[in-house]
Design a protein around this motif. Structure first.
Motif, short mmCIF file in Angstrom:
data_model
loop_
_atom_site.label_atom_id
_atom_site.label_comp_id
_atom_site.label_asym_id
_atom_site.label_seq_id
_atom_site.Cartn_x
_atom_site.Cartn_y
_atom_site.Cartn_z
N GLY A 10 0.78 -1.23 0.00
CA GLY A 10 0.00 0.00 0.00
C GLY A 10 0.81 1.28 0.00
N ILE A 11 2.14 1.17 0.05
CA ILE A 11 3.00 2.36 0.07
C ILE A 11 4.19 2.15 -0.86
CG2 ILE A 11 2.37 2.83 2.47
CD1 ILE A 11 5.23 1.94 3.23
N ASP A 12 4.92 3.22 -1.11
CA ASP A 12 6.16 3.12 -1.88
C ASP A 12 7.15 4.11 -1.27
OD1 ASP A 12 7.97 2.31 -3.74
OD2 ASP A 12 6.85 3.00 -5.50
N VAL B 252 3.94 -9.65 0.29
CA VAL B 252 3.34 -8.32 0.49
C VAL B 252 2.46 -8.39 1.73
CG1 VAL B 252 1.89 -6.51 -0.50
CG2 VAL B 252 3.38 -7.87 -1.99
N ALA B 253 2.66 -7.47 2.66
CA ALA B 253 1.94 -7.55 3.93
C ALA B 253 1.70 -6.17 4.52
CB ALA B 253 2.72 -8.40 4.93
N ARG B 254 0.72 -6.12 5.42
CA ARG B 254 0.50 -4.92 6.24
C ARG B 254 1.06 -5.24 7.61
NH1 ARG B 254 -5.27 -2.09 6.65
NH2 ARG B 254 -4.32 -0.17 5.96
N GLY C 6 6.18 11.39 6.00
CA GLY C 6 6.79 11.80 4.74
C GLY C 6 7.93 10.93 4.26
N TRP C 7 8.03 9.70 4.77
CA TRP C 7 9.10 8.80 4.34
C TRP C 7 8.65 7.80 3.29
CZ3 TRP C 7 13.12 11.24 5.42
CH2 TRP C 7 13.30 11.91 6.63
N ALA C 8 7.39 7.88 2.92
CA ALA C 8 6.84 7.02 1.86
C ALA C 8 5.60 7.69 1.31
CB ALA C 8 6.50 5.63 2.41
N LEU C 9 5.19 7.27 0.13
CA LEU C 9 3.97 7.77 -0.49
C LEU C 9 2.91 6.68 -0.52
CD1 LEU C 9 5.27 9.79 -3.59
CD2 LEU C 9 4.98 10.56 -1.23
N ALA C 10 1.66 7.11 -0.53
CA ALA C 10 0.56 6.15 -0.67
C ALA C 10 0.55 5.61 -2.10
CB ALA C 10 -0.77 6.81 -0.34
N LEU C 11 0.50 4.31 -2.23
CA LEU C 11 0.48 3.69 -3.56
C LEU C 11 -0.98 3.56 -3.99
CD1 LEU C 11 2.62 2.65 -5.54
CD2 LEU C 11 2.33 0.38 -4.55
N THR C 12 -1.55 4.69 -4.41
CA THR C 12 -3.00 4.76 -4.63
C THR C 12 -3.49 3.91 -5.79
OG1 THR C 12 -2.67 6.80 -5.91
CG2 THR C 12 -3.23 7.04 -3.58
N ASP D 68 -5.67 3.32 1.20
CA ASP D 68 -5.66 3.25 2.65
C ASP D 68 -4.90 4.42 3.30
OD1 ASP D 68 -7.06 0.93 2.47
OD2 ASP D 68 -5.40 -0.40 2.99
N TYR D 69 -3.87 4.93 2.64
CA TYR D 69 -3.01 5.94 3.26
C TYR D 69 -3.06 7.28 2.53
CZ TYR D 69 -1.40 1.61 5.34
OH TYR D 69 -1.36 0.38 5.98
N GLU D 70 -4.09 7.49 1.77
CA GLU D 70 -4.22 8.73 0.99
C GLU D 70 -4.33 9.95 1.90
OE1 GLU D 70 -6.46 9.92 -3.17
OE2 GLU D 70 -7.45 8.57 -1.76
N ALA D 71 -5.11 9.83 2.97
CA ALA D 71 -5.29 10.96 3.90
C ALA D 71 -3.99 11.29 4.62
CB ALA D 71 -6.37 10.62 4.92
N GLU D 72 -3.21 10.26 4.96
CA GLU D 72 -1.93 10.48 5.64
C GLU D 72 -0.93 11.19 4.72
OE1 GLU D 72 -4.20 7.86 8.01
OE2 GLU D 72 -3.67 7.63 5.89
N GLU D 73 -0.97 10.84 3.44
CA GLU D 73 -0.08 11.52 2.50
C GLU D 73 -0.44 13.00 2.37
OE1 GLU D 73 0.56 11.59 -2.24
OE2 GLU D 73 0.95 9.64 -1.32
N LYS D 74 -1.71 13.29 2.30
CA LYS D 74 -2.14 14.68 2.20
C LYS D 74 -1.68 15.48 3.42
CE LYS D 74 -6.24 17.62 1.77
NZ LYS D 74 -7.73 17.66 1.71
N ALA D 75 -1.82 14.88 4.60
CA ALA D 75 -1.40 15.55 5.83
C ALA D 75 0.11 15.77 5.86
CB ALA D 75 -1.84 14.73 7.05
N ALA D 76 0.88 14.78 5.39
CA ALA D 76 2.34 14.91 5.35
C ALA D 76 2.77 15.99 4.37
CB ALA D 76 2.96 13.57 4.97
#
Length: 243
Positions: free
Chosen positions: A47-49, A99-101, A117-123, A128-136
């Motif tokens: 879910g991230i990169d 691949v795991a969470r 800010g150490w990874a991006l959401a792999l949309t 799942d992590y889109e909101a966290e990326e926006k906040a970062a």
């Protein structure tokens, strides 16, 4: 008919056990910001990169820094000594990794990476992590403080690759960001330790005082890379030359 129903019932009863067995637990060896080893398992955080360890970014002053190594190191500082539980999502990716969470002490590790800010959401795979990326991005955390190329773009980078981040990049930014910490020129005056792979596949690092230092040619195709410190070289699994 009864036999078929019995077989189906037994199969359904076995499913929770299979799901539970798929979990991987233990203290990890962190290789990259989104890649770890737990025991014999090679795990890709889903879910991230995160940036590769030889990826370069620009800081708030427009200076290059090894953001990929920083992502790995920050993950190590935060979670490296803790026991992880990784819930398998797929048997393997294209490189044969599971691949795991993953979580530690109940905290979602992928969420922490993206939030800081150490990874991006792999949309394209998960939102799942889109909101966290926006906040970062809004907080200018981690890579977002300066300028960088998305990890998936960096791996297939070209002159049209988009530059992200809070800093307006200087004119030569694209040339810097398209370079690699494994290239022929040291990424910064503070990153002059050479990492070289010998014939046995072992990573050896050479400080400028090493007798072999000048003879080592830094070429990506040979698996070489620059390190900014002995600690960074050893964290990447390298040892100092014995000669």
């Amino acid at each position: 008919m009864n036999f078929k129903k019995l077989l189906l019932a037994l199969l359904l009863l076995s499913l929770p056990a299979v799901a539970q067995a798929a979990d991987i637990t233990g203290v990890p060896k962190i290789r990259e910001g989104d890649y770890v080893h737990i025991g014999n398992a090679r795990i890709r955080l889903g879910g991230i990169d995160a940036p590769a360890t030889d990826q370069l970014c620009l800081n708030t002053k427009g200076e290059r820094w090894t953001c990929g190594a920083a992502a790995r190191d920050e993950l190590t500082k935060r979670f490296g000594a803790k026991s992880w539980t990784c819930h398998t999502r797929a048997v393997s990716d294209r490189r044969g990794r599971t691949v795991a969470r993953c979580e530690a002490d109940g905290e979602d590790i992928q969420k922490w990476l993206v939030s800081n800010g150490w990874a991006l959401a792999l949309t394209r795979i998960s939102r799942d992590y889109e909101a966290e990326e926006k906040a970062a991005r809004e907080a200018k955390a981690g890579m977002w403080q300066g300028a960088f190329i998305a990890p998936w773009d960096w791996r297939v980078r070209n002159k049209k690759t988009a530059i992200l981040g809070a800093v307006t990049p200087p004119e030569n930014a694209r040339a810097i960001l398209l370079a690699s910490a494994s290239g022929p020129v040291a990424p910064s005056p503070d990153c002059t330790i050479k990492g070289n792979v010998n014939r046995s596949g072992e990573c050896i690092y050479h400080q400028p005082t090493s007798r072999w230092y000048a003879k080592i040619q830094m070429k990506i195709s040979k698996g070489t890379r620059w390190f900014c410190s002995v600690e960074e070289a050893e964290a990447a699994g390298c040892r100092e030359t014995r000669r």
